[in-house]
Write a protein that holds these residues in place. Structure first.
Motif, mmCIF file in Angstrom:
data_model
loop_
_atom_site.group_PDB
_atom_site.id
_atom_site.type_symbol
_atom_site.label_atom_id
_atom_site.label_comp_id
_atom_site.label_asym_id
_atom_site.label_seq_id
_atom_site.Cartn_x
_atom_site.Cartn_y
_atom_site.Cartn_z
ATOM 1 N N GLU A 7 -40.523 -11.630 66.581
ATOM 2 C CA GLU A 7 -41.582 -11.913 67.958
ATOM 3 C C GLU A 7 -40.247 -11.898 68.728
ATOM 4 O O GLU A 7 -40.832 -12.381 70.142
ATOM 5 N N TYR A 8 -39.247 -11.508 68.365
ATOM 6 C CA TYR A 8 -37.680 -11.706 69.446
ATOM 7 C C TYR A 8 -37.752 -10.647 69.672
ATOM 8 O O TYR A 8 -36.621 -10.458 70.758
ATOM 9 N N VAL A 9 -37.304 -9.887 68.826
ATOM 10 C CA VAL A 9 -37.275 -7.750 69.616
ATOM 11 C C VAL A 9 -37.663 -7.745 70.892
ATOM 12 O O VAL A 9 -36.877 -7.204 71.082
ATOM 13 N N LYS A 35 -34.287 -22.773 66.520
ATOM 14 C CA LYS A 35 -34.909 -22.020 65.724
ATOM 15 C C LYS A 35 -34.566 -21.049 65.233
ATOM 16 O O LYS A 35 -33.810 -19.900 66.192
ATOM 17 N N PRO A 36 -33.978 -20.150 64.364
ATOM 18 C CA PRO A 36 -33.714 -19.207 63.541
ATOM 19 C C PRO A 36 -34.329 -18.003 64.482
ATOM 20 O O PRO A 36 -35.365 -17.972 64.899
ATOM 21 N N ILE A 37 -33.835 -17.014 65.526
ATOM 22 C CA ILE A 37 -34.169 -15.952 65.972
ATOM 23 C C ILE A 37 -33.666 -14.655 64.515
ATOM 24 O O ILE A 37 -34.609 -13.514 65.536
ATOM 25 N N GLY A 38 -33.298 -14.966 63.712
ATOM 26 C CA GLY A 38 -33.188 -13.161 62.666
ATOM 27 C C GLY A 38 -32.068 -14.054 61.404
ATOM 28 O O GLY A 38 -31.983 -14.850 61.049
ATOM 29 N N ASN A 44 -35.588 -3.696 65.080
ATOM 30 C CA ASN A 44 -35.095 -4.993 64.933
ATOM 31 C C ASN A 44 -34.031 -5.465 64.347
ATOM 32 O O ASN A 44 -33.336 -6.322 64.175
ATOM 33 N N LYS A 45 -32.977 -4.175 63.689
ATOM 34 C CA LYS A 45 -31.795 -4.070 62.941
ATOM 35 C C LYS A 45 -30.245 -3.692 64.069
ATOM 36 O O LYS A 45 -30.479 -2.639 64.529
#
Length: 151
Positions: free
Chosen positions: A39-41, A6-9, A105-106
């Motif tokens: 959702e992964y931050v 599942k890709p996270i970004g 998130n970057k």
């Protein structure tokens, strides 16, 4: 057997195609931005204290049918599992990058060879005391010892 990733970004880079990307990310000073999906931050907590990261991403534009290739150091073909070729059955790419900055998130990083739009699979902390093996060598690259280049 199936494996689900599942890709996270997503990765934003200046490299639009394979021809424009460096042979190895560490050979470039170009910056790239890794954008994590919201959702992964929470998984980024503490990342700002790191200097380097392992970045794993999906090489979606790689040739998944290649099992042997030549390297920049030889005209003789070797197996993809003894090289760093992006072309392989499961094109999971790995780069060690410098973490330049974090903004929400970057993550801005240096030394990433990912093509623009590549899907991010994972980020892991790099530890020089655990991950650096000074005696490691690639025998086919320099049969007399040492590893003075990149595969």
């Amino acid at each position: 057997m199936n494996i689900e990733l599942k890709p996270i970004g997503i990765i934003h880079s200046r490299y639009k195609d394979k021809k424009g990307a460096p042979r190895q990310g560490r050979l470039s000073d170009n910056l790239a931005v890794i954008e994590l999906f919201d959702e992964y931050v929470p998984g980024l907590k503490g990342v700002e204290t790191l200097t380097n990261l392992f970045v794993l991403y999906w090489g979606d534009r790689s040739d998944r049918n290649v099992l042997q290739s030549t390297t920049p150091f030889s005209t003789e073909q070797i197996g993809v599992f003894s090289s760093r070729s992006p072309n392989r059955p499961n094109p999971i790419a790995l780069c060690i990058v410098d973490l330049v900055s974090v903004d929400g998130n970057k993550l801005t990083v240096r030394g990433l060879d990912a093509l623009d739009g590549s899907l991010l699979l994972d980020i892991k902390a790099y530890s020089s005391s655990l991950d650096c093996i000074p005696s490691a060598r690639i025998g086919w690259q320099n049969p007399k010892g040492g590893n003075h280049g990149y595969a």
